[in-house]
Design a protein around this motif. Structure first.
Motif, PDB file in Angstrom:
ATOM      1  N   ALA A 159      31.340  57.399  34.120  1.00  0.00           N
ATOM      2  CA  ALA A 159      32.770  57.285  34.390  1.00  0.00           C
ATOM      3  C   ALA A 159      32.996  56.513  35.687  1.00  0.00           C
ATOM      4  CB  ALA A 159      33.400  58.664  34.493  1.00  0.00           C
ATOM      5  N   ARG A 160      33.426  55.295  35.562  1.00  0.00           N
ATOM      6  CA  ARG A 160      33.744  54.471  36.736  1.00  0.00           C
ATOM      7  C   ARG A 160      35.257  54.401  36.868  1.00  0.00           C
ATOM      8  NH1 ARG A 160      32.688  50.086  40.127  1.00  0.00           N
ATOM      9  NH2 ARG A 160      34.431  48.646  40.165  1.00  0.00           N
ATOM     10  N   LYS A 161      35.765  54.580  38.072  1.00  0.00           N
ATOM     11  CA  LYS A 161      37.208  54.645  38.274  1.00  0.00           C
ATOM     12  C   LYS A 161      37.778  53.310  38.739  1.00  0.00           C
ATOM     13  CE  LYS A 161      37.390  59.596  39.067  1.00  0.00           C
ATOM     14  NZ  LYS A 161      37.862  60.690  39.954  1.00  0.00           N
ATOM     15  N   GLY A 162      37.189  52.225  38.295  1.00  0.00           N
ATOM     16  CA  GLY A 162      37.692  50.917  38.659  1.00  0.00           C
ATOM     17  C   GLY A 162      38.751  50.451  37.680  1.00  0.00           C
ATOM     18  N   TYR A 163      39.942  50.152  38.189  1.00  0.00           N
ATOM     19  CA  TYR A 163      41.006  49.649  37.344  1.00  0.00           C
ATOM     20  C   TYR A 163      42.027  48.942  38.222  1.00  0.00           C
ATOM     21  CZ  TYR A 163      43.248  53.902  38.994  1.00  0.00           C
ATOM     22  OH  TYR A 163      43.737  54.894  39.789  1.00  0.00           O
ATOM     23  N   PHE A 164      42.970  48.271  37.603  1.00  0.00           N
ATOM     24  CA  PHE A 164      43.977  47.504  38.325  1.00  0.00           C
ATOM     25  C   PHE A 164      45.346  48.158  38.189  1.00  0.00           C
ATOM     26  CE2 PHE A 164      40.767  44.261  37.736  1.00  0.00           C
ATOM     27  CZ  PHE A 164      40.877  43.452  38.857  1.00  0.00           C
ATOM     28  N   GLU A 165      45.992  48.406  39.326  1.00  0.00           N
ATOM     29  CA  GLU A 165      47.421  48.648  39.280  1.00  0.00           C
ATOM     30  C   GLU A 165      48.072  47.276  39.077  1.00  0.00           C
ATOM     31  OE1 GLU A 165      48.624  51.406  38.911  1.00  0.00           O
ATOM     32  OE2 GLU A 165      47.013  52.731  39.613  1.00  0.00           O
ATOM     33  N   HIS A 166      49.288  47.258  38.555  1.00  0.00           N
ATOM     34  CA  HIS A 166      49.890  45.980  38.177  1.00  0.00           C
ATOM     35  C   HIS A 166      50.040  45.049  39.383  1.00  0.00           C
ATOM     36  CE1 HIS A 166      51.934  43.233  35.549  1.00  0.00           C
ATOM     37  NE2 HIS A 166      52.992  43.189  36.350  1.00  0.00           N
ATOM     38  N   GLY A 167      50.387  45.611  40.528  1.00  0.00           N
ATOM     39  CA  GLY A 167      50.533  44.778  41.729  1.00  0.00           C
ATOM     40  C   GLY A 167      49.232  44.123  42.130  1.00  0.00           C
ATOM     41  N   ASP A 168      48.109  44.864  41.980  1.00  0.00           N
ATOM     42  CA  ASP A 168      46.797  44.296  42.295  1.00  0.00           C
ATOM     43  C   ASP A 168      46.477  43.140  41.367  1.00  0.00           C
ATOM     44  OD1 ASP A 168      46.466  46.153  44.272  1.00  0.00           O
ATOM     45  OD2 ASP A 168      45.273  47.529  43.058  1.00  0.00           O
ATOM     46  N   PHE A 169      46.824  43.319  40.085  1.00  0.00           N
ATOM     47  CA  PHE A 169      46.541  42.251  39.123  1.00  0.00           C
ATOM     48  C   PHE A 169      47.356  41.003  39.451  1.00  0.00           C
ATOM     49  CE2 PHE A 169      47.853  39.977  35.285  1.00  0.00           C
ATOM     50  CZ  PHE A 169      46.614  39.493  34.889  1.00  0.00           C
ATOM     51  N   ILE A 170      48.626  41.174  39.781  1.00  0.00           N
ATOM     52  CA  ILE A 170      49.475  40.029  40.123  1.00  0.00           C
ATOM     53  C   ILE A 170      48.904  39.283  41.324  1.00  0.00           C
ATOM     54  CG2 ILE A 170      51.755  39.337  40.962  1.00  0.00           C
ATOM     55  CD1 ILE A 170      51.676  40.128  38.002  1.00  0.00           C
ATOM     56  N   ASN A 171      48.471  40.026  42.331  1.00  0.00           N
ATOM     57  CA  ASN A 171      47.893  39.384  43.527  1.00  0.00           C
ATOM     58  C   ASN A 171      46.614  38.630  43.196  1.00  0.00           C
ATOM     59  OD1 ASN A 171      49.934  40.384  45.153  1.00  0.00           O
ATOM     60  ND2 ASN A 171      48.814  42.243  45.690  1.00  0.00           N
ATOM     61  N   VAL A 184      42.215  35.541  32.194  1.00  0.00           N
ATOM     62  CA  VAL A 184      42.278  36.872  32.785  1.00  0.00           C
ATOM     63  C   VAL A 184      43.514  37.624  32.300  1.00  0.00           C
ATOM     64  CG1 VAL A 184      42.579  38.089  34.976  1.00  0.00           C
ATOM     65  CG2 VAL A 184      40.891  36.265  34.787  1.00  0.00           C
ATOM     66  N   THR A 185      44.602  36.927  32.057  1.00  0.00           N
ATOM     67  CA  THR A 185      45.804  37.578  31.522  1.00  0.00           C
ATOM     68  C   THR A 185      45.522  38.189  30.159  1.00  0.00           C
ATOM     69  OG1 THR A 185      47.255  36.052  32.709  1.00  0.00           O
ATOM     70  CG2 THR A 185      48.201  37.226  30.828  1.00  0.00           C
ATOM     71  N   PHE A 186      44.797  37.470  29.324  1.00  0.00           N
ATOM     72  CA  PHE A 186      44.436  37.977  28.001  1.00  0.00           C
ATOM     73  C   PHE A 186      43.586  39.239  28.130  1.00  0.00           C
ATOM     74  CE2 PHE A 186      41.937  38.218  24.137  1.00  0.00           C
ATOM     75  CZ  PHE A 186      42.870  37.933  23.147  1.00  0.00           C
ATOM     76  N   ALA A 187      42.629  39.226  29.067  1.00  0.00           N
ATOM     77  CA  ALA A 187      41.768  40.398  29.277  1.00  0.00           C
ATOM     78  C   ALA A 187      42.581  41.581  29.778  1.00  0.00           C
ATOM     79  CB  ALA A 187      40.663  40.059  30.272  1.00  0.00           C
ATOM     80  N   TYR A 188      43.545  41.322  30.645  1.00  0.00           N
ATOM     81  CA  TYR A 188      44.384  42.387  31.208  1.00  0.00           C
ATOM     82  C   TYR A 188      45.246  43.035  30.125  1.00  0.00           C
ATOM     83  CZ  TYR A 188      48.017  44.517  34.173  1.00  0.00           C
ATOM     84  OH  TYR A 188      48.901  45.387  34.769  1.00  0.00           O
ATOM     85  N   LYS A 189      45.702  42.238  29.175  1.00  0.00           N
ATOM     86  CA  LYS A 189      46.583  42.747  28.124  1.00  0.00           C
ATOM     87  C   LYS A 189      45.834  43.545  27.060  1.00  0.00           C
ATOM     88  CE  LYS A 189      50.753  40.638  28.825  1.00  0.00           C
ATOM     89  NZ  LYS A 189      52.108  41.150  28.557  1.00  0.00           N
ATOM     90  N   PHE A 190      44.676  43.026  26.615  1.00  0.00           N
ATOM     91  CA  PHE A 190      44.034  43.602  25.441  1.00  0.00           C
ATOM     92  C   PHE A 190      42.666  44.231  25.692  1.00  0.00           C
ATOM     93  CE2 PHE A 190      46.775  40.397  23.108  1.00  0.00           C
ATOM     94  CZ  PHE A 190      47.708  41.356  22.736  1.00  0.00           C
ATOM     95  N   GLY A 191      42.076  43.987  26.855  1.00  0.00           N
ATOM     96  CA  GLY A 191      40.822  44.664  27.169  1.00  0.00           C
ATOM     97  C   GLY A 191      39.625  44.200  26.373  1.00  0.00           C
ATOM     98  N   TRP A 192      39.652  42.951  25.895  1.00  0.00           N
ATOM     99  CA  TRP A 192      38.484  42.461  25.155  1.00  0.00           C
ATOM    100  C   TRP A 192      37.325  42.227  26.112  1.00  0.00           C
ATOM    101  CZ3 TRP A 192      39.706  38.453  20.762  1.00  0.00           C
ATOM    102  CH2 TRP A 192      40.509  39.077  19.802  1.00  0.00           C
ATOM    103  N   ARG A 193      36.115  42.230  25.553  1.00  0.00           N
ATOM    104  CA  ARG A 193      34.906  41.992  26.342  1.00  0.00           C
ATOM    105  C   ARG A 193      34.830  40.527  26.781  1.00  0.00           C
ATOM    106  NH1 ARG A 193      33.739  45.218  21.975  1.00  0.00           N
ATOM    107  NH2 ARG A 193      32.930  47.311  22.476  1.00  0.00           N
ATOM    108  N   ALA A 278      42.908  38.023  47.728  1.00  0.00           N
ATOM    109  CA  ALA A 278      44.031  38.857  47.307  1.00  0.00           C
ATOM    110  C   ALA A 278      44.076  40.185  48.059  1.00  0.00           C
ATOM    111  CB  ALA A 278      43.956  39.109  45.803  1.00  0.00           C
ATOM    112  N   GLY A 279      42.971  40.531  48.734  1.00  0.00           N
ATOM    113  CA  GLY A 279      42.928  41.757  49.512  1.00  0.00           C
ATOM    114  C   GLY A 279      42.905  43.017  48.681  1.00  0.00           C
TER     115      GLY A 279
END
Length: 355
Positions: A159-171, A184-193, A278-279
């Protein structure tokens, strides 16, 4: 019947199996040692077994080559990972015979890898490859290994707790090179490998209905997949199509590499640089897959549908990616409080003094 005889000062044995003679040095100057070895071999042959001395010839390299060959001829998608596991195992077991690979030696290998600060999950994949090598050796006719040693596996915490809040993704999106923004937008939307997106071609896209399909056998779990693009991704794909027509070299990939002439292979340099600027700290591309799962569940998409979109075959893996964070827990507490406060007392309450 076999015989024993001398070559120089060393005693040798001669024995028969299936009518064919074989010769073996006892590696001793004592006749009794050769006699015991001959008796042992003839006893094994009498029981229909392959003489154990035959297994002394099997090397780690032979087992490793058989493993890679098995993965290759069966077209296994994990061939690249298997080769990586073999390369790491080889650093320790390269000069070992199969007989010499014992449980204590395997524990030594595990210790070495742990000292190199390798994760338990990676070490377990390497141990699984080693186990597969021995099983393939046992399946041969005749077998080339005598037994499968006990291979202790390590406890994993996947269980890895790495994920993006929407603001982080936008940055992050703002700092990425242009050729990676849609990818990257496609990956963010659908989670494909990663490999599924880099390998996506225009032949898999219906531009009239804006449907994207992966056929059976094109995914990691071999299942097919169909998704419908939303308005944002329609514009992304339309932009990719129009850019494609302007290039001198026409590539079949929806998201080509920086030069626009082939498949994306490695984005780590650009990715980590964008994360830094992006910090948002060091993130993994795979965190987008976890984020997509979490966002779909939060949006109220049924889990079965979300699993079909992201390509998760088993619910256990899907559930591992459906990450709960502090905001989720806080919201749950607030909802529970609101529910309790909405309740009305309809029964008479009797206060009992337990003193």
């Amino acid at each position: 019947m076999g015989t024993i005889y001398k070559r120089g000062k060393t005693w040798w044995i001669k024995y028969y199996q299936n009518g064919k003679p074989s010769y073996k040095s006892s590696e001793s100057t004592k006749k009794m040692v050769a006699k015991r070895l001959l008796d042992k071999i003839e006893g094994e042959i009498a029981q229909g077994k392959t003489p154990s001395i035959h297994f002394d010839k099997t090397t780690f390299k032979q087992l490793a080559d058989d493993l890679i060959n098995d993965y290759t001829i069966n077209g296994k998608k994990s061939l690249k990972r298997a080769k990586q596991s073999v390369n790491n195992l080889q650093r320790f077991f390269e000069h070992y015979t199969a007989q010499a690979i014992t449980t204590p030696k395997i524990r030594e290998y595990v210790g070495m890898r742990m000292e190199e600060d390798i994760s338990n999950a990676t070490i377990n994949r390497e141990l699984s490859a080693l186990k597969r090598m021995f099983n393939l050796g046992l399946q041969q006719t005749p077998p080339v290994v005598e037994r499968l040693p006990h291979i202790p596996m390590l406890k994993e915490n996947n269980a890895r707790k790495g994920y993006f809040e929407h603001g982080d993704f936008i940055n992050l999106h703002k700092e990425l090179p242009e050729y990676l923004k849609g990818f990257v937008t496609f990956a963010y939307k659908f989670g494909w490998r990663f490999e599924e997106i880099t390998g996506l071609t225009w032949s898999q896209v219906d531009r009239e209905q804006w449907i994207v399909r992966l056929e059976v056998g094109e995914t990691k779990n071999d299942d097919g997949r169909t998704i419908y693009l939303d308005e944002k991704l329609k514009s992304v794909f339309q932009h990719q199509w129009e850019t494609r027509k302007k290039r001198e070299i026409i590539t079949p990939f929806v998201f080509p590499n920086k030069n626009g002439n082939g498949r994306i292979k490695d984005i780590r340099g650009s990715w980590f640089k964008a994360c830094e600027v992006a910090g948002i700290g060091r993130r993994l591309f795979h965190d987008l897959r976890r984020t997509a799962v979490r966002n779909m569940v939060r949006a109220g998409i049924p889990e079965r549908v979300a699993m079909m979109i992201s390509g998760h075959k088993t619910r256990s893996v899907f559930e591992r990616y459906n990450i709960v964070n502090d905001a989720d827990l806080k919201q749950a507490s607030q909802r529970q409080a609101e529910y309790i406060n909405s309740l009305t007392v309809t029964d008479t309450v009797t206060i009992v003094d337990f003193g």
